[in-house]
Design an enzyme around this catalytic site. Structure first.
Site: not given
Length: 352
Positions: A64, A69, A94, A248-251, A253
């Site tokens: 995707d 981006y 998109k 969730n955008s990184g947290i 990970a």
């Protein structure tokens, strides 16, 4: 062993699930292209290309991206690897922003969180002609004859505020018609939304015939607000959910103890989020389950979810993502999370 060799070593034939009623099958683990558009930091071409190539070598067959981006950078990098890839993967992109030419840009300066030197600025436009031009521009940047899935990007009240109603009208009277024409002609196989807000999905499903929704961050190990209304509606309508932003955008990970900057919803995580993550980490430690593995595998317990799309920015991350996705997790772990109130009691648990 290089990352491609490591990817082949962990390669598995990933299961596939159907998008809506289209017959289009996507791998249950997908690759998200925001990071390789230089989200949060400048990224070397070699690392970005290795991220895509390694994910493909590991068996990922769903990728995707979006014009937003890196203002076209993600599509260019993804296309450099996937245009000649065999077997041909499923690609989604998109519409909803046009890229307006600007003067020269400095990649060291962030613009809307992207550190890209591409001389373009994104402008919201959900009109008929803008959607048609956006689709054509994506094909050119990706260097492919077609994309399989086309998503309306970032429509919603939180994004557009007081202009929300006008943006929805613009889409319904223009962009949605263009997307339906592209699907009806066979140019794309599926259409839908690519958003961070579940509420607009419910709103537009009452008026639109979508095949799928890429929902970022709203059905994850950390939070499940889409479970109440959206996911049951999707099951009834045969609309597939593609879970974007499983970390969730990184947290999810990095975890709560990372010394490097981390993010929740594209911003520093608030204290309540850090507390919740620490509670999840405690259960992970008890059952010897990596937090990343739990985050990647949890959403697929729900029958409406077709794929989990995770962003990686280099080959090592792509290898790690594949390893975490296949990491064994005992059923007792999921039940412990539910019994301790750390996931919604109504959420279907993954089958182990």
């Amino acid at each position: 062993m290089n990352t491609i060799g490591a990817a082949r070593a962990v390669r598995a034939t990933l299961a596939t699930r159907e998008i809506g009623s289209t017959g289009l099958q996507v791998s249950v683990l997908g690759f998200g292209g925001a990071g390789i558009g230089n989200l949060y930091r400048e990224l070397h071409d070699a690392d970005a290309l290795a991220a895509v190539h390694t994910a493909f070598a590991a068996g990922v067959r769903f990728f995707d991206t979006a014009p937003f981006y890196g203002f076209g950078l993600s599509e260019l990098r993804m296309g450099a690897v996937l245009a000649s890839a065999q077997p041909r993967p499923v690609i989604s992109t998109k519409v909803g922003r046009r890229l307006e030419p600007t003067g020269p840009q400095d990649a060291r300066v962030g613009r809307e969180s992207y550190f890209s030197a591409r001389p373009f600025a994104p402008v919201f436009d959900y009109g008929y002609e803008a959607v048609k031009r956006s689709h054509a521009g994506s094909l050119e940047r990706l260097d492919v004859p077609r994309v399989d899935i086309l998503l309306c990007h970032d429509i919603g009240r939180l994004t557009h505020g007081a202009a929300h109603a006008a943006r929805v009208r613009e889409f319904l009277e223009g962009g949605y018609r263009a997307m339906r024409e592209l699907r009806d002609s066979g140019t794309v196989r599926a259409i839908g939304l690519g958003v961070n807000e579940w509420e607009v999905c419910v709103e537009l499903l009452e008026q639109c015939q979508f095949d799928c929704i890429l929902l970022a961050g709203r059905y994850t190990l950390l939070e499940q607000p889409a479970l109440d209304r959206l996911l049951p509606l999707c099951e009834t309508r045969r609309v597939s959910i593609i879970c974007g932003g499983p970390f969730n955008s990184g947290i999810l990970a990095t975890g709560s103890r990372s010394v490097a900057p981390t993010h929740y919803d594209y911003a520093p995580p608030p204290a309540a989020v850090l507390t919740r993550v620490r509670q999840l980490e405690a259960v992970c430690a008890e059952f010897d389950v990596p937090l990343q593995a739990a985050a990647l595998q949890f959403p697929l317990g729900h029958p409406a979810v077709a794929s989990v799309v995770a962003g990686c920015v280099n080959g090592a991350e792509s290898v790690n993502c594949s390893m975490m996705f296949s990491h064994p997790i005992p059923g007792e772990f999921w039940r412990a999370l539910r019994d301790r109130g750390l996931i919604d009691a109504r959420a279907p648990l993954p089958v182990t």
